[in-house]
Motif scaffolding. Structure first.
Motif, PDB file in Angstrom:
ATOM      1  N   THR A 233      -8.532   3.574   8.741  1.00  0.00           N
ATOM      2  CA  THR A 233      -7.670   3.675   9.917  1.00  0.00           C
ATOM      3  C   THR A 233      -7.227   5.131  10.053  1.00  0.00           C
ATOM      4  O   THR A 233      -6.934   5.778   9.044  1.00  0.00           O
ATOM      5  N   PHE A 234      -7.197   5.624  11.276  1.00  0.00           N
ATOM      6  CA  PHE A 234      -6.803   7.023  11.455  1.00  0.00           C
ATOM      7  C   PHE A 234      -5.597   7.158  12.356  1.00  0.00           C
ATOM      8  O   PHE A 234      -5.493   6.493  13.384  1.00  0.00           O
ATOM      9  N   PHE A 235      -4.715   8.053  11.965  1.00  0.00           N
ATOM     10  CA  PHE A 235      -3.684   8.547  12.872  1.00  0.00           C
ATOM     11  C   PHE A 235      -4.051   9.994  13.161  1.00  0.00           C
ATOM     12  O   PHE A 235      -4.183  10.794  12.240  1.00  0.00           O
ATOM     13  N   LEU A 236      -4.232  10.349  14.423  1.00  0.00           N
ATOM     14  CA  LEU A 236      -4.480  11.742  14.771  1.00  0.00           C
ATOM     15  C   LEU A 236      -3.225  12.296  15.424  1.00  0.00           C
ATOM     16  O   LEU A 236      -2.625  11.648  16.271  1.00  0.00           O
ATOM     17  N   VAL A 237      -2.858  13.501  15.039  1.00  0.00           N
ATOM     18  CA  VAL A 237      -1.750  14.159  15.723  1.00  0.00           C
ATOM     19  C   VAL A 237      -2.356  15.067  16.779  1.00  0.00           C
ATOM     20  O   VAL A 237      -3.330  15.762  16.518  1.00  0.00           O
ATOM     21  N   GLY A 238      -1.817  15.049  17.974  1.00  0.00           N
ATOM     22  CA  GLY A 238      -2.317  15.936  19.028  1.00  0.00           C
ATOM     23  C   GLY A 238      -1.164  16.636  19.699  1.00  0.00           C
ATOM     24  O   GLY A 238      -0.111  16.046  19.914  1.00  0.00           O
ATOM     25  N   HIS A 239      -1.343  17.899  20.001  1.00  0.00           N
ATOM     26  CA  HIS A 239      -0.272  18.605  20.712  1.00  0.00           C
ATOM     27  C   HIS A 239      -0.404  18.346  22.199  1.00  0.00           C
ATOM     28  O   HIS A 239      -1.483  18.105  22.701  1.00  0.00           O
ATOM     29  N   VAL A 240       0.684  18.437  22.862  1.00  0.00           N
ATOM     30  CA  VAL A 240       0.689  18.161  24.285  1.00  0.00           C
ATOM     31  C   VAL A 240       0.833  19.465  25.053  1.00  0.00           C
ATOM     32  O   VAL A 240       1.565  20.348  24.645  1.00  0.00           O
ATOM     33  N   THR A 241       0.087  19.595  26.125  1.00  0.00           N
ATOM     34  CA  THR A 241       0.192  20.804  26.934  1.00  0.00           C
ATOM     35  C   THR A 241       1.386  20.678  27.868  1.00  0.00           C
ATOM     36  O   THR A 241       1.985  19.628  27.980  1.00  0.00           O
ATOM     37  N   LYS A 242       1.688  21.771  28.551  1.00  0.00           N
ATOM     38  CA  LYS A 242       2.821  21.766  29.489  1.00  0.00           C
ATOM     39  C   LYS A 242       2.649  20.679  30.537  1.00  0.00           C
ATOM     40  O   LYS A 242       3.605  20.092  31.008  1.00  0.00           O
ATOM     41  N   GLU A 243       1.403  20.417  30.916  1.00  0.00           N
ATOM     42  CA  GLU A 243       1.175  19.423  31.970  1.00  0.00           C
ATOM     43  C   GLU A 243       1.396  18.009  31.455  1.00  0.00           C
ATOM     44  O   GLU A 243       1.366  17.059  32.214  1.00  0.00           O
ATOM     45  N   GLY A 244       1.574  17.873  30.142  1.00  0.00           N
ATOM     46  CA  GLY A 244       1.904  16.564  29.619  1.00  0.00           C
ATOM     47  C   GLY A 244       0.730  15.791  29.049  1.00  0.00           C
ATOM     48  O   GLY A 244       0.900  14.707  28.550  1.00  0.00           O
ATOM     49  N   SER A 245      -0.479  16.356  29.131  1.00  0.00           N
ATOM     50  CA  SER A 245      -1.570  15.607  28.511  1.00  0.00           C
ATOM     51  C   SER A 245      -1.858  16.209  27.146  1.00  0.00           C
ATOM     52  O   SER A 245      -1.520  17.354  26.882  1.00  0.00           O
ATOM     53  N   VAL A 246      -2.459  15.422  26.290  1.00  0.00           N
ATOM     54  CA  VAL A 246      -2.775  15.920  24.966  1.00  0.00           C
ATOM     55  C   VAL A 246      -3.765  17.066  25.125  1.00  0.00           C
ATOM     56  O   VAL A 246      -4.747  16.937  25.847  1.00  0.00           O
TER      57      VAL A 246
END
Ligand code: TYD
Ligand code: MG
Length: 477
Positions: A233-246
């Protein structure tokens, strides 16, 4: 990070660099991931404008290099279509993260073998919540591997010390090279792996820098294959851009099983965990956490939390009730209405839909004859929460009227209902639950749509005040 590359290639070194290495480039749509050989102003797949960015083409696909190829691992062996009744049913295996709030957002725990993307602004607490959840799961006897490309082991240890004792079943690895990670995962076979963050991961076959679209796509593809093949099972961390999408193409969101966003005001202590996609559960559940000195703590009673510090006996403050999935939430709507100093009235809304507020003000002007166009109006949902449910309408309208007339409303009263364009108050769903929550929180009266009164049982000590039009609501003040 911006992925927008100048399509005119005014950078003189750019073309040479790619020419010299004979790297083919393609264009990706940052919104839907559509791939195109040339730049286009509008994406033909999702019709978004100005979303195409240039990136080196992925290396020639070897067998199994793409996710789609995964199911075709034996090119010779053809698969046959089968009816669903022939498919063996295996109850999905789920395990708890030790956080009831997180489990609920996931639809009742983590589904084994799934891939979950956790997005959020930097510093919001993504690493903290995953470290705590991993600690809980390790304590429950699962083998967990936490792979960090962002922090050193020492930094992780410092965070761990704030959180408390961490079981040895949770192990850490600082690595960004995906080949090495894939090998370690295959050797170690942990039950669950955390990748913090997907933007730092690097795949040597792809000629692009970490964090670029091509890298993120490839990295996620490789991890997805490992997840499906080995059941990790994976948890991925993703940063979000200013526009709100990953950051990276939306395609990342399409590839994973669930997408969670961790949000909140960085300067306030509460955090809201929201699911925007979930293959194994509902997407309208939220989890509320509080960031403390010793990590994140769950907030089991959000209404109480959201109403704490509410001003009593002040004009412009109204408590309303909104539904988040299966949970009613009591919120405070604040309005400030004052005569405008300019020819053009100012309007602002925080936490709710600006257009909806403008519409409600137009309805007030027309149906109640109040000259709203001569007044500035500021609307705020206290507590930094965001809600756009139409059931908030009536609360917003009452808060505006209360501020306009400078008359406080009863502070033991809850107001909810949808407002239509002709000033009628329309029914909302799950009225019983909303009224019950209000009663539980000690409210004694409830203003609600007349058409919602049917089959409604008033809890003890709760006075129901049905309204059918805005004019009736105005009489309450
Ligand atoms: P972090 O999990 O590193 O954020 P992300 O991974 O999303 O970038 O959280 C960092 C913030 O949380 C930082 O500003 C410090 C704060 N924090 C606390 O207030 N209490 C704690 O116990 C911990 C571990 C962090
Ligand atoms: Mg982090």
């Amino acid at each position: 990070m911006s992925y927008r590359i100048n399509r005119n290639c005014q950078n003189p070194g750019h073309e040479e660099k790619y020419m010299a290495k004979k790297i083919r480039t393609v264009f990706y749509c940052t919104s839907c991931g559509h791939e195109s050989a040339k730049w286009l102003g509008q994406c033909p797949a999702c019709r978004e404008w100005n979303t195409m960015v240039e990136a080196p083409a992925p290396a020639a696909k070897t067998a199994g290099a793409s996710v789609g190829a995964m199911s075709m691992s034996h090119p010779g062996a053809r698969r046959k279509p089968v009816p669903l009744s022939d498919v063996e049913e295996t109850g999905e295996e789920r395990f708890s993260t030790g956080f009831a709030e997180l489990d609920r957002v996931l639809g009742g725990g983590v589904v084994a073998g799934s891939m979950i993307l956790l997005g959020g602004d930097p510093g919001i607490g993504k690493s903290t919540i995953l470290l705590q959840a991993a600690g809980n799961m390790a304590a429950a006897g699962l083998d967990i591997l936490y792979i960090s490309g962002e922090e050193s082991l020492r930094q992780i240890k410092m965070r761990g010390r704030r959180i408390g004792e961490i079981s040895d079943r949770l192990r850490f690895l600082c690595e960004t090279d995906l080949d090495a990670i894939a090998q370690i995962l295959q050797e170690e076979k942990p039950k669950l792996a955390i990748i913090d963050s997907i933007q730092t991961m690097y795949c040597a076959q792809v000629q692009a820098s970490p964090g670029s679209i091509a890298q993120i796509r490839e990295a996620t593809g490789i991890l997805l294959r490992i997840a499906k093949e080995s059941g990790i099972t994976f948890f991925l961390v993703g940063h979000v851009t200013k526009e709100g999408s990953v950051a990276g193409p939306r395609v990342l969101e399409h590839m994973v099983d669930a997408v969670l966003y961790f949000e909140g005001d960085r300067y306030a202590s509460y955090r809201i965990l929201r699911s925007v996609k979930n293959r194994f559960g509902s997407t309208n559940e939220i989890g509320i956490f509080e960031m403390r000195g010793d990590g994140l703590a769950e907030v089991p009673n959000p209404s109480e939390f959201l109403l704490s510090g509410r001003p009593l006996n002040t004009g412009g403050s109204v408590v309303t009730c909104s539904m988040e999935g299966t949970r009613p939430l009591l919120l405070e709507v604040q309005a400030l209405v004052c005569r405008t100093g300019y020819g053009y009235p100012k309007r602002q809304s925080t936490g709710t839909d600006f257009n909806r507020v403008s519409l409600l003000m137009a309805v007030i002007e027309k149906r109640l004859g109040i000259p709203m166009s001569q007044f500035d109006a500021y609307i705020n949902l206290a507590g930094g929460i965001r809600q756009t449910e139409p059931a908030l309408d009536l609360g917003i309208v009452l808060a505006i009227l209360s501020s306009f007339k400078n008359t406080p409303v009863d502070d033991r009263m809850v107001v909810f209902g949808e407002v239509g364009l002709s000033g009628e108050v329309r029914a909302v769903s799950q009225v019983q639950m909303r009224v019950q929550e209000a009663s539980k929180m000690g409210f004694t009266s409830c203003v609600l749509p007349r058409s919602s009164m049917r089959r409604l049982e008033a809890p003890e000590g709760m006075k129901l005040i049905p309204v059918g039009t805005l004019a009736e609501l105005g009489n309450l003040l």
